[in-house]
Scaffold this active site. Structure first.
Site, mmCIF file in Angstrom:
data_model
loop_
_atom_site.group_PDB
_atom_site.id
_atom_site.type_symbol
_atom_site.label_atom_id
_atom_site.label_comp_id
_atom_site.label_asym_id
_atom_site.label_seq_id
_atom_site.Cartn_x
_atom_site.Cartn_y
_atom_site.Cartn_z
ATOM 1 N N HIS A 28 -20.160 -28.827 -23.362
ATOM 2 C CA HIS A 28 -19.775 -28.192 -24.488
ATOM 3 C C HIS A 28 -20.534 -28.545 -25.798
ATOM 4 O O HIS A 28 -19.900 -30.127 -25.759
ATOM 5 C CB HIS A 28 -17.829 -28.855 -24.610
ATOM 6 C CG HIS A 28 -16.960 -26.998 -25.322
ATOM 7 N ND1 HIS A 28 -18.078 -27.335 -26.753
ATOM 8 C CD2 HIS A 28 -16.816 -26.090 -25.235
ATOM 9 C CE1 HIS A 28 -17.102 -26.149 -27.454
ATOM 10 N NE2 HIS A 28 -16.207 -25.603 -26.361
ATOM 11 N N ARG B 4 -20.147 -21.537 -17.756
ATOM 12 C CA ARG B 4 -18.804 -20.330 -18.084
ATOM 13 C C ARG B 4 -18.887 -20.055 -19.359
ATOM 14 O O ARG B 4 -19.158 -20.082 -20.757
ATOM 15 C CB ARG B 4 -18.064 -20.580 -17.782
ATOM 16 C CG ARG B 4 -16.321 -20.374 -17.969
ATOM 17 C CD ARG B 4 -14.855 -21.103 -17.665
ATOM 18 N NE ARG B 4 -14.318 -22.188 -18.543
ATOM 19 C CZ ARG B 4 -14.747 -22.752 -20.245
ATOM 20 N NH1 ARG B 4 -14.047 -21.163 -20.664
ATOM 21 N NH2 ARG B 4 -14.317 -22.903 -20.286
ATOM 22 N N HIS C 276 -17.517 -30.911 -20.250
ATOM 23 C CA HIS C 276 -15.852 -30.020 -20.210
ATOM 24 C C HIS C 276 -15.555 -29.183 -18.830
ATOM 25 O O HIS C 276 -14.171 -28.970 -19.691
ATOM 26 C CB HIS C 276 -16.337 -28.673 -20.623
ATOM 27 C CG HIS C 276 -15.154 -27.916 -21.850
ATOM 28 N ND1 HIS C 276 -14.403 -28.271 -22.820
ATOM 29 C CD2 HIS C 276 -15.657 -26.620 -21.603
ATOM 30 C CE1 HIS C 276 -13.499 -27.023 -22.748
ATOM 31 N NE2 HIS C 276 -14.419 -26.108 -22.087
ATOM 32 N N GLY D 13 -0.923 -28.530 -7.583
ATOM 33 C CA GLY D 13 -1.475 -28.453 -9.369
ATOM 34 C C GLY D 13 -0.590 -27.110 -9.249
ATOM 35 O O GLY D 13 -0.533 -26.417 -9.429
ATOM 36 N N ARG E 161 -22.782 -21.326 -24.553
ATOM 37 C CA ARG E 161 -22.761 -23.261 -24.611
ATOM 38 C C ARG E 161 -24.207 -23.951 -24.225
ATOM 39 O O ARG E 161 -24.481 -24.824 -25.049
ATOM 40 C CB ARG E 161 -21.395 -23.912 -23.817
ATOM 41 C CG ARG E 161 -20.323 -22.392 -24.316
ATOM 42 C CD ARG E 161 -18.892 -22.718 -24.066
ATOM 43 N NE ARG E 161 -18.026 -22.717 -24.506
ATOM 44 C CZ ARG E 161 -16.589 -22.709 -23.560
ATOM 45 N NH1 ARG E 161 -16.226 -23.199 -22.335
ATOM 46 N NH2 ARG E 161 -15.597 -22.307 -24.338
ATOM 47 N N LEU F 256 -8.817 -19.538 -19.025
ATOM 48 C CA LEU F 256 -7.691 -19.057 -19.043
ATOM 49 C C LEU F 256 -7.604 -17.400 -17.911
ATOM 50 O O LEU F 256 -6.840 -17.228 -17.013
ATOM 51 C CB LEU F 256 -7.219 -18.806 -19.856
ATOM 52 C CG LEU F 256 -7.360 -19.946 -20.603
ATOM 53 C CD1 LEU F 256 -6.627 -20.289 -22.442
ATOM 54 C CD2 LEU F 256 -6.487 -21.325 -20.246
ATOM 55 N N GLY G 54 -1.514 -23.091 -10.945
ATOM 56 C CA GLY G 54 -0.381 -23.460 -10.060
ATOM 57 C C GLY G 54 0.885 -22.360 -10.543
ATOM 58 O O GLY G 54 0.964 -22.122 -9.819
ATOM 59 N N SER H 149 -12.951 -26.679 -31.703
ATOM 60 C CA SER H 149 -12.852 -25.008 -30.418
ATOM 61 C C SER H 149 -14.316 -24.286 -31.134
ATOM 62 O O SER H 149 -14.921 -24.234 -31.963
ATOM 63 C CB SER H 149 -11.974 -24.299 -30.938
ATOM 64 O OG SER H 149 -12.659 -22.882 -30.401
ATOM 65 N N GLY I 70 -0.912 -26.270 -13.483
ATOM 66 C CA GLY I 70 -1.795 -25.665 -14.698
ATOM 67 C C GLY I 70 -1.108 -24.290 -14.866
ATOM 68 O O GLY I 70 -0.273 -23.494 -14.077
HETATM 69 C C1 LIG Z 1 -10.425 -29.368 -24.295
HETATM 70 C C2 LIG Z 1 -10.332 -28.217 -23.315
HETATM 71 C C3 LIG Z 1 -10.683 -25.989 -24.328
HETATM 72 C C4 LIG Z 1 -10.067 -25.334 -23.371
HETATM 73 N N1 LIG Z 1 -10.488 -24.367 -24.697
HETATM 74 C C5 LIG Z 1 -10.592 -22.903 -23.326
HETATM 75 C C6 LIG Z 1 -10.532 -21.516 -23.969
HETATM 76 O O1 LIG Z 1 -9.909 -21.391 -24.775
HETATM 77 N N2 LIG Z 1 -10.102 -20.604 -23.027
HETATM 78 C C7 LIG Z 1 -10.583 -20.625 -21.373
HETATM 79 O O2 LIG Z 1 -10.393 -20.071 -20.723
HETATM 80 N N3 LIG Z 1 -10.480 -21.819 -21.196
HETATM 81 C C8 LIG Z 1 -10.793 -23.349 -21.739
HETATM 82 N N4 LIG Z 1 -10.703 -24.330 -21.273
HETATM 83 C C9 LIG Z 1 -10.678 -24.525 -19.667
HETATM 84 C C10 LIG Z 1 -9.569 -24.240 -19.011
HETATM 85 O O3 LIG Z 1 -8.379 -24.823 -19.941
HETATM 86 C C11 LIG Z 1 -9.246 -25.175 -17.683
HETATM 87 O O4 LIG Z 1 -10.185 -24.875 -17.238
HETATM 88 C C12 LIG Z 1 -8.202 -24.581 -17.298
HETATM 89 O O5 LIG Z 1 -7.493 -24.196 -18.238
HETATM 90 C C13 LIG Z 1 -7.436 -25.211 -15.912
HETATM 91 O O6 LIG Z 1 -6.668 -24.402 -15.769
HETATM 92 P P1 LIG Z 1 -6.010 -24.446 -14.020
HETATM 93 O O7 LIG Z 1 -4.091 -24.359 -13.533
HETATM 94 O O8 LIG Z 1 -6.901 -24.220 -12.802
HETATM 95 O O9 LIG Z 1 -6.264 -27.259 -13.997
HETATM 96 P P2 LIG Z 1 -5.294 -27.661 -14.749
HETATM 97 O O10 LIG Z 1 -4.734 -26.801 -16.291
HETATM 98 O O11 LIG Z 1 -6.158 -28.486 -15.349
HETATM 99 O O12 LIG Z 1 -4.168 -28.010 -13.766
HETATM 100 C C14 LIG Z 1 -4.243 -28.942 -12.638
HETATM 101 C C15 LIG Z 1 -2.731 -29.423 -11.706
HETATM 102 O O13 LIG Z 1 -3.216 -29.591 -10.631
HETATM 103 C C16 LIG Z 1 -2.697 -31.090 -10.540
HETATM 104 N N5 LIG Z 1 -3.082 -32.563 -9.771
HETATM 105 C C17 LIG Z 1 -4.928 -32.083 -9.902
HETATM 106 N N6 LIG Z 1 -4.865 -33.533 -9.512
HETATM 107 C C18 LIG Z 1 -4.220 -34.080 -9.145
HETATM 108 C C19 LIG Z 1 -3.752 -34.817 -8.257
HETATM 109 N N7 LIG Z 1 -4.572 -35.106 -7.255
HETATM 110 N N8 LIG Z 1 -2.773 -34.681 -6.664
HETATM 111 C C20 LIG Z 1 -1.557 -33.381 -7.461
HETATM 112 N N9 LIG Z 1 -2.137 -32.825 -8.621
HETATM 113 C C21 LIG Z 1 -2.488 -32.460 -8.793
HETATM 114 C C22 LIG Z 1 -2.226 -31.336 -12.283
HETATM 115 O O14 LIG Z 1 -0.806 -32.641 -12.526
HETATM 116 C C23 LIG Z 1 -2.059 -30.409 -12.544
HETATM 117 O O15 LIG Z 1 -0.646 -30.086 -12.836
HETATM 118 C C24 LIG Z 1 -10.348 -25.729 -22.036
HETATM 119 C C25 LIG Z 1 -10.986 -26.476 -21.886
HETATM 120 C C26 LIG Z 1 -10.784 -27.776 -22.187
HETATM 121 C C27 LIG Z 1 -11.054 -29.012 -21.777
#
Ligand SMILES: Cc1cc2nc3c(=O)[nH]c(=O)nc-3n(C[C@H](O)[C@H](O)[C@H](O)COP(=O)(O)OP(=O)(O)OC[C@H]3O[C@@H](n4cnc5c(N)ncnc54)[C@H](O)[C@@H]3O)c2cc1C
Ligand code: SF4
Ligand code: FES
Lengths: 251, 639
Positions: free
Chosen positions: B267, B436, B402, B41, B331, B442, B46, B285, B43
């Site tokens: 959401h 949350r 969400h 992961g 929310r 973030l 990660g 948003s 994101g």
């Molecule tokens: C529309 C929307 C708006 C949002 N707005 C906000 C905001 O304004 N402020 C805020 O703080 N939060 C916000 N959030 C929440 C926030 O964006 C997420 O919680 C956060 O970005 C998650 O980040 P992460 O690094 O944990 O995972 P992600 O960014 O979801 O990354 C997951 C990673 O894991 C990998 N992965 C997943 N499953 C597998 C698998 N089986 N095998 C290999 N790789 C895999 C993917 O490829 C990716 O690289 C929002 C969420 C949404 C849906």
């Protein structure tokens, strides 16, 4: 509406591809373009045929995964719109729609409409960063940045790495993508120190991985779904030319 | 029985992280280069971890299912990222941020973790700015802040409506720098299918190469999961459609306990579903609630166009019910209030499943230009999807799945109950309790990735420096690979009629109806049976086209749906167990006479931690008691 689709099918990178015609009935205006393809795939699967592979993830124009060449347009006929944001309202009953993958030597086809854009990562690795180790950063407000610069940096930073600029360019140039990153960082005091070196390395990598030269045709700008501007290229040329001069002087 | 210990450091809350940092073991630079870290992961969590760990000198092998890390779902975050900088001099502090997160989470999160998240938030903003993230600024050149999601201070940093994208690109570029240096190796288009545990320690993963279909083994001294959330359990959600629970679920089946699985945030402001083919819901948003006013007609089933309904026939129900916070209630409160109005027959739109979000007054007061500056791109997005122009007619919105507060249970070091297996970002359960707050994810993801994991992982790896490179020839790798292949063969062999998406949609509908915004015992019991029946049908009637030895998106989906069945049943079990309402979890049996959520602190002040005992067996419940020493327990009131 009833439509006819002419879609590029290619089993894998090694196989030869060809166009295949599909008739698709009962397409709703309310569908997005990709939902229309989902719908097509559903009918293909139920007939025991192989569904059309295409990249997508966010489906809201922000991740840059999607990208199809639709009726000769990168991302289709709408402006400032990614393929996933395109709606079927843009089409009408009886339309024939031709769908191809991005065409560029630097983006080989993997399957059907999916291409390999990993060269973009390679360009980023060459210099698309500010060398700021975690923990070494000064207090965020210790360096004020004029709002105009910050806003301009933001405008350059919104690139989603989709590759439409390359697909739309007759030379397959990645100049818009590369220049946007160079401009973003050059506009910020944090990125200034490495600006010239960054420009030199990213451009060198861009040439190395097989993108063509920019001859200022401007098609990239018209097809970029995020509205990135040729002015970024101009800015990059400046950074790059000075970088070259500096490099030549020092050798 | 699996043991767990939160390992909260001794000392006063405000000192715990400093004390801990002083006492963790360190790995010397020469030894770091001998240690391999598998990171699944990339994101925000990660990618931030990859860049920090690479800089430290570890060898990182990073995996994602997209073609590049820059596309992770984190790009979608619109509103912002919180930090306790107190740039506005409005009384903010680390403590207040901590308090807001604890209270927002309805007192179901661990104090020590949340305090630490608040503590590192400031450094995170410094880091992101240094990485070139173009946050919004004032004319003075200093960083701008806004108030976001149910708090009364302005502590949210933002980059127009693209904060997540900009933060991720910042972390991604730092990560690319480490790739160039050879410290991070990126494996894109890989799906993690299993975790490999050797002698009780996480030592590797099994992946499927999504381009060739090849099943691969990857080994390391430890494994980090940063695989995001599973809000896609509802099929339609605000998440990227590829988001899944499979990596976390594989770890769970191998012994990583799962915490609070049913805590999913709904959401309040998403664009409502428009048709049956729809693949996802698009979030508007919640910053829009700073200026938009939410209302429905006072008359049931009022079919007039929004602009034809006179002012005194509009029910601004949030302002009416919650005068202190109005449209800015958290929310969960806003979502339930919308559901309540729609269920009662006051909803608008073709389906009656939406409410208005109106900018008329804001435009009148501030001018169109000011509103455009703040929300221009969101208005455009809305227009593109619906064809309605929000400058002229109110938006229509409805709640959507969400964010998953639940996730893999982790201790203070972010380690799961499998030794050497870490979970960071949305994939863990650590910071947000039952709900949350906006802009908190973030903050958590980048804080954990940049600054927390790089410290705590060393404490474990310090004892691994004598362990030679792990070989993928070990029988455990063999076994895991064999199981993965058998599972794929089984899926391919069913040869029924329904696609993975059909099953996913049907599962999503059950979960949305019975384990979504409101839950009750009867509904949950019914849902459990329905999910089990659907799962049986899945294994009899699934159709996966083409073969497993090539790029096959249907097979990818099928594998994810299998695991969605697993988490769905666990969510239901968890929701059944928690007979109180708290945060996003609203048990209809537990409400006050005026319909507000009723928490039962005396009985449910714990993290519900679930142990997997085998397919078709109910999970066993463990409880981590939550002790609040630094905040006074309060009823969450926004009236
Ligand atoms: C529309 C929307 C708006 C949002 N707005 C906000 C905001 O304004 N402020 C805020 O703080 N939060 C916000 N959030 C929440 C926030 O964006 C997420 O919680 C956060 O970005 C998650 O980040 P992460 O690094 O944990 O995972 P992600 O960014 O979801 O990354 C997951 C990673 O894991 C990998 N992965 C997943 N499953 C597998 C698998 N089986 N095998 C290999 N790789 C895999 C993917 O490829 C990716 O690289 C929002 C969420 C949404 C849906
Ligand atoms: S510059 Fe525009 S077209 Fe090119 S990759 Fe970036 S967003 Fe896509
Ligand atoms: S699917 Fe993400 S931009 Fe189109």
């Amino acid at each position: 509406m009833n439509i006819t689709l002419e879609i590029w099918r290619q089993k894998d990178a090694k196989s030869k591809g060809k166009f295949v015609i599909y008739k698709l009935n009962d397409v709703s205006e309310e569908m997005s373009f990709l939902e229309m393809l989902d719908f097509l795939n559903n009918t293909l699967i139920s007939k025991g045929e192989s569904p059309v592979a295409f990249d997508h993830d966010c489906r809201e124009g922000i991740c840059g995964s999607c990208g199809l060449y639709i009726n000769g347009w990168a991302h289709g006929p709408a402006h400032l719109t990614t393929t996933c944001e395109l709606r079927m309202t843009k089409f009408k009953d009886g339309d024939k729609i031709t769908i191809e993958p991005w065409r560029s030597k630097a983006f080989p086809v993997i399957k059907d409409l999916i291409v390999d854009r990993s060269v973009f990562d390679k360009i980023m690795q060459a210099g698309g960063f500010i060398s700021a180790n975690s923990g070494a950063a000064p207090e965020a407000n210790s360096i004020p940045i004029p709002k105009d610069n910050a806003d301009a940096a933001f405008d350059a930073a919104v690139c989603i790495g989709c590759g439409a600029c390359v697909a739309a360019c007759k030379n397959s140039s990645a100049m818009l993508f590369v220049s946007a990153k160079i401009s973003q960082f050059a506009l910020l005091p944090q990125g200034k120190t490495e600006a010239k070196e960054r420009a030199r390395k990213m451009v060198a990598k861009m040439d190395e991985v097989g993108f063509g030269n920019c001859t200022n045709t401007g098609s990239c700008e018209t097809r970029c779904p995020k509205g990135l501007k040729l002015t970024h290229i101009a800015k990059m040329n400046r950074e790059f030319i000075t970088a070259k001069i500096v490099a030549e002087k020092s050798t | 029985m699996i043991k767990f210990d939160a390992k909260i450091p001794e000392g006063p809350l405000t000192e715990k992280w400093s004390i801990h940092k002083r006492s963790v073991k360190l790995v010397n630079p020469a030894n770091k280069t001998k240690l391999d870290i598998i990171l699944v992961g990339t994101g925000l969590a990660g990618a931030a971890a990859a860049s920090s760990l690479g800089e430290l000198g570890y060898n990182v092998k990073a995996f994602c299912f997209q073609d590049t890390p820059r596309r992770a779902h984190s790009v979608a975050a619109q509103g912002g990222i919180n930090a306790a900088k107190n740039y506005r001099n409005d009384g903010d502090s680390v403590y207040r941020l901590f308090y807001d997160v604890i209270k927002g989470g309805d007192f179901r999160a661990r104090e020590a973790n949340v305090y630490r998240a608040a503590e590192v938030s400031n450094q995170t903003i410094d880091q992101l700015v240094a990485a070139g993230v173009p946050f919004a600024r004032e004319y003075s050149g200093y960083l701008d802040n806004r108030s976001f999601g149910g708090v009364q201070v302005s502590r949210t940093f933002y980059a127009k409506g693209q904060t997540g994208q900009q933060c991720l690109l910042g972390a991604y570029s730092g990560m690319m720098r480490q790739v160039a240096k050879g410290k991070v190796t990126m494996y894109s288009r890989r799906d993690m299918l299993d975790l490999v545990v050797i002698d009780g320690k996480a030592r590797g993963i099994i992946t499927r190469n999504l381009v060739t279909g090849e099943i691969e083994r990857h080994a390391g001294h430890c494994v980090v999961l940063a695989t995001g959330g599973y809000g896609t359990i509802y099929y339609l959600s605000t998440l990227a459609v590829g988001s899944n629970v499979s990596a976390a679920w594989a770890a769970h089946k191998k012994g990583a306990l799962f915490a609070n699985p049913s805590f999913i945030q709904i959401h309040p402001t998403s664009i409502p579903q428009l048709n049956d083919y729809q693949a996802k819901l698009t979030l508007m948003s919640e910053s829009l609630r700073n200026d938009g006013r939410i209302w429905v007609p006072k008359k049931k089933g009022d079919a007039r166009a929004a602009n034809d309904i006179p002012e005194d026939e509009r029910d601004y129900y949030l302002e009416r019910r919650y005068p202190a916070f109005g449209n800015l209630v958290p929310r969960d409160v806003a979502s339930r209030a919308a559901k309540e109005r729609c269920d009662a027959g006051y909803g608008v739109g073709k389906t009656g499943l939406s409410v208005y979000l109106d900018f008329k007054d804001a435009i009148k007061k501030q001018g169109k230009k000011a509103i455009e500056n703040k929300y221009g791109n969101l208005f455009e997005l809305y227009y593109k999807i619906t064809g309605d122009n929000p400058y002229e007619v109110p938006m229509r919105i409805y709640p959507a799945g969400h964010y998953t507060m639940g996730g893999l249970w982790v201790d203070y070091n972010l380690m799961t109950t499998i030794e050497g297996l870490y979970a960071i970002g949305e994939a863990n359960f650590s910071d947000h309790g039952a709900n949350r707050l906006g802009a908190g994810s973030l903050m958590q993801c980048s804080g954990e990735g940049y600054f927390i994991l790089p410290v705590t992982i060393g404490d474990y790896l310090a004892d691994e420096i004598k362990t030679p490179r792990i070989s993928t020839d070990h029988p455990e790798f063999e076994k895991a690979e064999k199981e993965v292949k058998e599972k794929i063969d089984k899926l391919m062999a069913i040869n029924g009629k329904q696609t993975p998406t059909t099953f996913h949609k049907r599962l999503g509908k059950i979960m949305w109806d019975y384990c979504g915004m409101a839950r009750n015992e009867k509904g949950l019991q019914k849902a459990m049976i329905m999910v089990q029946e659907l799962e049986e049908e899945f294994w009899k009637d699934l159709k996966v086209s083409d073969s497993a030895k090539e790029l096959n998106q249907e097979l990818e989906k099928a594998g994810h749906v299998v695991d969605f069945f697993g988490i769905a049943k666990l969510m239901i079990q968890d929701a059944l167990n928690r007979k109180e309402s708290c945060g996003a979890h609203f048990r209809e049996e537990s409400q006050t006479p005026d319909g507000e959520a009723k928490r039962i602190h005396s009985e449910y002040s714990y993290v519900a931690i679930w142990e997997y005992l085998g397919e078709d067996k109910p999970h066993t419940l463990h409880k981590e008691p939550l002790v609040f020493e630094n905040v006074e327990l309060k009823e969450r009131s926004y009236k």
